[in-house]
Design an enzyme around this catalytic site. Sequence first.
Site, PDB file in Angstrom:
ATOM      1  N   LYS A  27      30.190 -31.843  70.917  1.00  0.00           N
ATOM      2  CA  LYS A  27      30.746 -31.659  69.576  1.00  0.00           C
ATOM      3  C   LYS A  27      31.238 -30.216  69.436  1.00  0.00           C
ATOM      4  CE  LYS A  27      28.985 -30.367  65.733  1.00  0.00           C
ATOM      5  NZ  LYS A  27      30.123 -29.504  65.369  1.00  0.00           N
ATOM      6  N   GLY A  31      25.887 -20.908  69.173  1.00  0.00           N
ATOM      7  CA  GLY A  31      26.203 -20.635  67.771  1.00  0.00           C
ATOM      8  C   GLY A  31      25.241 -19.624  67.193  1.00  0.00           C
ATOM      9  N   SER A  32      25.038 -19.724  65.891  1.00  0.00           N
ATOM     10  CA  SER A  32      24.257 -18.708  65.197  1.00  0.00           C
ATOM     11  C   SER A  32      22.748 -18.953  65.318  1.00  0.00           C
ATOM     12  CB  SER A  32      24.651 -18.689  63.724  1.00  0.00           C
ATOM     13  OG  SER A  32      24.343 -19.937  63.144  1.00  0.00           O
ATOM     14  N   VAL A  33      21.975 -17.928  65.054  1.00  0.00           N
ATOM     15  CA  VAL A  33      20.516 -18.029  65.136  1.00  0.00           C
ATOM     16  C   VAL A  33      19.965 -19.061  64.130  1.00  0.00           C
ATOM     17  CG1 VAL A  33      18.328 -16.768  64.981  1.00  0.00           C
ATOM     18  CG2 VAL A  33      20.317 -15.677  66.033  1.00  0.00           C
ATOM     19  N   PRO A  34      20.386 -19.025  62.861  1.00  0.00           N
ATOM     20  CA  PRO A  34      19.815 -20.008  61.921  1.00  0.00           C
ATOM     21  C   PRO A  34      20.078 -21.462  62.340  1.00  0.00           C
ATOM     22  CG  PRO A  34      21.048 -18.318  60.726  1.00  0.00           C
ATOM     23  CD  PRO A  34      21.276 -18.067  62.169  1.00  0.00           C
ATOM     24  N   THR A  35      21.295 -21.743  62.824  1.00  0.00           N
ATOM     25  CA  THR A  35      21.571 -23.114  63.265  1.00  0.00           C
ATOM     26  C   THR A  35      20.770 -23.439  64.526  1.00  0.00           C
ATOM     27  OG1 THR A  35      23.776 -22.926  62.322  1.00  0.00           O
ATOM     28  CG2 THR A  35      23.427 -24.754  63.808  1.00  0.00           C
ATOM     29  N   GLU A  60      22.213 -20.666  73.108  1.00  0.00           N
ATOM     30  CA  GLU A  60      22.960 -19.409  73.283  1.00  0.00           C
ATOM     31  C   GLU A  60      23.278 -18.906  71.893  1.00  0.00           C
ATOM     32  OE1 GLU A  60      23.388 -17.739  75.796  1.00  0.00           O
ATOM     33  OE2 GLU A  60      22.960 -19.179  77.390  1.00  0.00           O
ATOM     34  N   CYS A 113      29.437 -13.349  71.028  1.00  0.00           N
ATOM     35  CA  CYS A 113      27.998 -13.246  70.822  1.00  0.00           C
ATOM     36  C   CYS A 113      27.382 -12.062  71.557  1.00  0.00           C
ATOM     37  CB  CYS A 113      27.319 -14.536  71.229  1.00  0.00           C
ATOM     38  SG  CYS A 113      27.796 -15.086  72.863  1.00  0.00           S
ATOM     39  N   GLU A 153      24.503  -9.222  62.767  1.00  0.00           N
ATOM     40  CA  GLU A 153      25.655  -9.635  63.567  1.00  0.00           C
ATOM     41  C   GLU A 153      26.854  -9.832  62.631  1.00  0.00           C
ATOM     42  OE1 GLU A 153      25.669 -13.643  65.413  1.00  0.00           O
ATOM     43  OE2 GLU A 153      26.421 -12.670  67.209  1.00  0.00           O
ATOM     44  N   GLU A 197      22.936 -20.094  80.804  1.00  0.00           N
ATOM     45  CA  GLU A 197      24.108 -20.827  81.243  1.00  0.00           C
ATOM     46  C   GLU A 197      24.629 -20.119  82.488  1.00  0.00           C
ATOM     47  OE1 GLU A 197      26.368 -21.188  77.348  1.00  0.00           O
ATOM     48  OE2 GLU A 197      25.949 -23.284  77.846  1.00  0.00           O
TER      49      GLU A 197
HETATM   50  N1  NAI Z   1      26.506 -16.283  68.899  1.00  0.00           N
HETATM   51  C1  NAI Z   1      27.596 -16.957  68.906  1.00  0.00           C
HETATM   52  O1  NAI Z   1      28.167 -17.232  69.952  1.00  0.00           O
HETATM   53  C2  NAI Z   1      28.116 -17.421  67.627  1.00  0.00           C
HETATM   54  C3  NAI Z   1      27.654 -16.901  66.452  1.00  0.00           C
HETATM   55  N2  NAI Z   1      28.166 -17.325  65.292  1.00  0.00           N
HETATM   56  C4  NAI Z   1      27.691 -16.709  64.054  1.00  0.00           C
HETATM   57  O2  NAI Z   1      27.453 -17.718  63.120  1.00  0.00           O
HETATM   58  C5  NAI Z   1      28.223 -17.529  61.951  1.00  0.00           C
HETATM   59  C6  NAI Z   1      28.628 -18.841  61.355  1.00  0.00           C
HETATM   60  O3  NAI Z   1      29.528 -19.554  62.204  1.00  0.00           O
HETATM   61  P1  NAI Z   1      29.409 -21.123  62.366  1.00  0.00           P
HETATM   62  O4  NAI Z   1      30.537 -21.657  63.145  1.00  0.00           O
HETATM   63  O5  NAI Z   1      29.162 -21.712  61.018  1.00  0.00           O
HETATM   64  O6  NAI Z   1      28.122 -21.185  63.310  1.00  0.00           O
HETATM   65  P2  NAI Z   1      27.024 -22.292  63.387  1.00  0.00           P
HETATM   66  O7  NAI Z   1      25.938 -21.785  64.252  1.00  0.00           O
HETATM   67  O8  NAI Z   1      26.644 -22.782  62.055  1.00  0.00           O
HETATM   68  O9  NAI Z   1      27.781 -23.500  64.121  1.00  0.00           O
HETATM   69  C7  NAI Z   1      27.869 -23.664  65.508  1.00  0.00           C
HETATM   70  C8  NAI Z   1      27.987 -25.142  65.834  1.00  0.00           C
HETATM   71  O10 NAI Z   1      26.848 -25.851  65.352  1.00  0.00           O
HETATM   72  C9  NAI Z   1      27.246 -26.926  64.514  1.00  0.00           C
HETATM   73  N3  NAI Z   1      26.205 -27.102  63.500  1.00  0.00           N
HETATM   74  C10 NAI Z   1      26.056 -26.427  62.342  1.00  0.00           C
HETATM   75  N4  NAI Z   1      24.950 -26.849  61.691  1.00  0.00           N
HETATM   76  C11 NAI Z   1      24.395 -27.806  62.458  1.00  0.00           C
HETATM   77  C12 NAI Z   1      23.242 -28.635  62.319  1.00  0.00           C
HETATM   78  N5  NAI Z   1      22.434 -28.537  61.266  1.00  0.00           N
HETATM   79  N6  NAI Z   1      22.964 -29.515  63.299  1.00  0.00           N
HETATM   80  C13 NAI Z   1      23.764 -29.619  64.383  1.00  0.00           C
HETATM   81  N7  NAI Z   1      24.870 -28.880  64.553  1.00  0.00           N
HETATM   82  C14 NAI Z   1      25.190 -27.978  63.610  1.00  0.00           C
HETATM   83  C15 NAI Z   1      28.581 -26.483  63.981  1.00  0.00           C
HETATM   84  O11 NAI Z   1      29.330 -27.566  63.522  1.00  0.00           O
HETATM   85  C16 NAI Z   1      29.179 -25.824  65.196  1.00  0.00           C
HETATM   86  O12 NAI Z   1      29.681 -26.791  66.098  1.00  0.00           O
HETATM   87  C17 NAI Z   1      29.370 -16.647  62.408  1.00  0.00           C
HETATM   88  O13 NAI Z   1      29.891 -15.924  61.379  1.00  0.00           O
HETATM   89  C18 NAI Z   1      28.705 -15.796  63.448  1.00  0.00           C
HETATM   90  O14 NAI Z   1      28.044 -14.727  62.862  1.00  0.00           O
HETATM   91  C19 NAI Z   1      29.102 -18.291  65.266  1.00  0.00           C
HETATM   92  C20 NAI Z   1      29.595 -18.846  66.391  1.00  0.00           C
HETATM   93  C21 NAI Z   1      29.157 -18.411  67.684  1.00  0.00           C
HETATM   94  C1  NM2 Z   2      33.294 -14.271  78.137  1.00  0.00           C
HETATM   95  N1  NM2 Z   2      32.616 -13.405  77.215  1.00  0.00           N
HETATM   96  C2  NM2 Z   2      31.648 -12.592  77.903  1.00  0.00           C
HETATM   97  C3  NM2 Z   2      33.571 -12.514  76.609  1.00  0.00           C
HETATM   98  C4  NM2 Z   2      31.965 -14.144  76.145  1.00  0.00           C
HETATM   99  C5  NM2 Z   2      31.000 -15.208  76.583  1.00  0.00           C
HETATM  100  C6  NM2 Z   2      29.965 -15.535  75.547  1.00  0.00           C
HETATM  101  C7  NM2 Z   2      30.446 -16.185  74.299  1.00  0.00           C
HETATM  102  O1  NM2 Z   2      30.646 -17.412  74.314  1.00  0.00           O
HETATM  103  O2  NM2 Z   2      30.589 -15.499  73.283  1.00  0.00           O
END
Ligand code: NAI
Ligand code: NM2
Length: 520
Positions: A206, A258-262, A280, A314, A417, A494
Amino acid sequence: NLIVTKLLPPNDLHFALSARLSAAFRCVSTGSLTITEPLNFWAGQRKPGQKGHKEHVYEPATGRILCHLEPCGAAEVNQAVEAAKKAFINWSKLSGMERGRVMIEAAHLIEGKREEIAEMEVVNNGKSITEARLDVDSARLCIEYYAGLASTLAGQHVQLPGGSFAYTCREPLGVCAGIGAWNYPFQIAAWKSAPALACGNSMVFKPSPVTPVTAAMLAEIYAKAGAPEGLFNVVQGGQETGSLLCQHPDVAKVSFTGSVPTGRKIMEMASKGVKPVTLELGGKSPLLIFKDSDLENAVKGALMANFLSQGQVCSNGTRVFVQRDIFPEFVSEVVKRTQAIEIGDPLLESTRMGALVSRSHLHKVLGFVEQAKKEGATVLCGGEPFVPSHPKLRGGFYMTPCVLGDCRDEMTCVKEEIFGPVMSVLSFETEEEVLRRANDTTMGLAAGVFTRDVRRAHRVVEQLKAGSCFINNYNITPVEVPFGGFKTSGIGRENGQVTLEYYTQLKTVYVEMGDVESLF
Ligand SMILES: NC(=O)C1=CN([C@@H]2O[C@H](COP(=O)(O)OP(=O)(O)OC[C@H]3O[C@@H](n4cnc5c(N)ncnc54)[C@H](O)[C@@H]3O)[C@@H](O)[C@H]2O)C=CC1
Ligand SMILES: C[N+](C)(C)CCCC(=O)O
């Protein structure tokens, strides 16, 4: 272009050449594309989602609607999982060599479609075409790498008393769920599916509802490469669809970015079924720059640590600690180069920074800059909404990359973040002090150190509480090397060989060569 791709070795020259050729023949230009095909994919075909449900998907570079997403409900998720279950039966029985062959074919197909996939990523995500090409390459390399590793899956033989023995083998888990973020849509789908499929699993993936486009392209590629129907499926939707997947009784494992809370919620849902998870999650990673660094490299490293993908990474090293003696010189150079970053149409070769992923995310990031000012930080450059001159780009989600000075450790911009192009610079005096401050965070995805002193480099890295550390570079993630975080930044890894363990379970078999000595 195809001919060039096949004949020349994949070196820089070839990529530069094929990029130039592709740019010349490019059919997509910013603001011109509308996607009408369904974005769900299971059982070998693109599929519609729930009837009567539609969500807008935007082109970040223009703010225009790019397509509509039909989210999957319980019925669709069930169909996708059912398809994956069927595919698993035969796929898991193939030898690693046989699975690897299909995956190698998929990698070749990706190579041939490099430009097309990269363009779609740009149109849907807003990042520059130059970066998108590298993301596609990373996806392809990951599939190639695990194709090679598929045949290396093996167990142990253990000799026991009386000629008896035991052996161990690694078996696939079953149907794995992948849930992706919007910052690296295609790359994340590959980083999750490659090890999963190599180990004999099938997958339902997804993507983020913000970036649904390229995962469906990957599904088509696997199918064309000869993967059985249902091996890699895509269900679109947001948290509802995601939780249906996590809670599905036939899903054996969840891998999430994705994010820590999710991430917490995913782990909670998975715990009900005692399912393993790979998480991750986010970071607030430190980058330590000592006075004996090669300054030119340190400056480049800080830019790589903060401004890839409009800062939406991230692993970004957003807390840049610079030793006091070189602080003024370092900061002035970083600011100069940050101001020179070309922002604009992400499909242009000269663009180095495109648009942030959505209007709401842009406002969130700009909000962090405002908050930083209120808390006493100084904006050394950027941090403003940016409106490119071309009329078609005026509705896009752009901002100028930002460097914040006068930061203190307790400020929001240094603690949270931001996930945007915002670098905080902080000065330090001693190694001991900077290590304490660098580690003073609940997260621990990545960390970096710049120094010419090899002993210092290793001493510092040994004490950094982060899963992915860099010495004299930053944000380099070769697929042969495991990637992942400590503390709240995640669980599991990963890439690299170790990931085979995260997509298999160990079976041990005891073999009796004598008689049963019964106690009864
Ligand atoms: N560390 C990372 O790689 C990432 C961090 N983030 C952070 O998170 C913030 C919010 O971005 P979002 O896209 O809303 O991140 P998110 O962590 O809420 O979503 C990531 C994925 O999880 C899915 N998801 C959300 N809630 C879920 C649930 N309860 N059960 C199953 N799947 C669920 C979303 O549809 C999406 O595919 C960003 O502003 C950023 O700070 C966002 C994306 C990547
Ligand atoms: C490829 N890289 C290192 C820029 C990002 C990989 C990690 C991520 O999905 O954010």
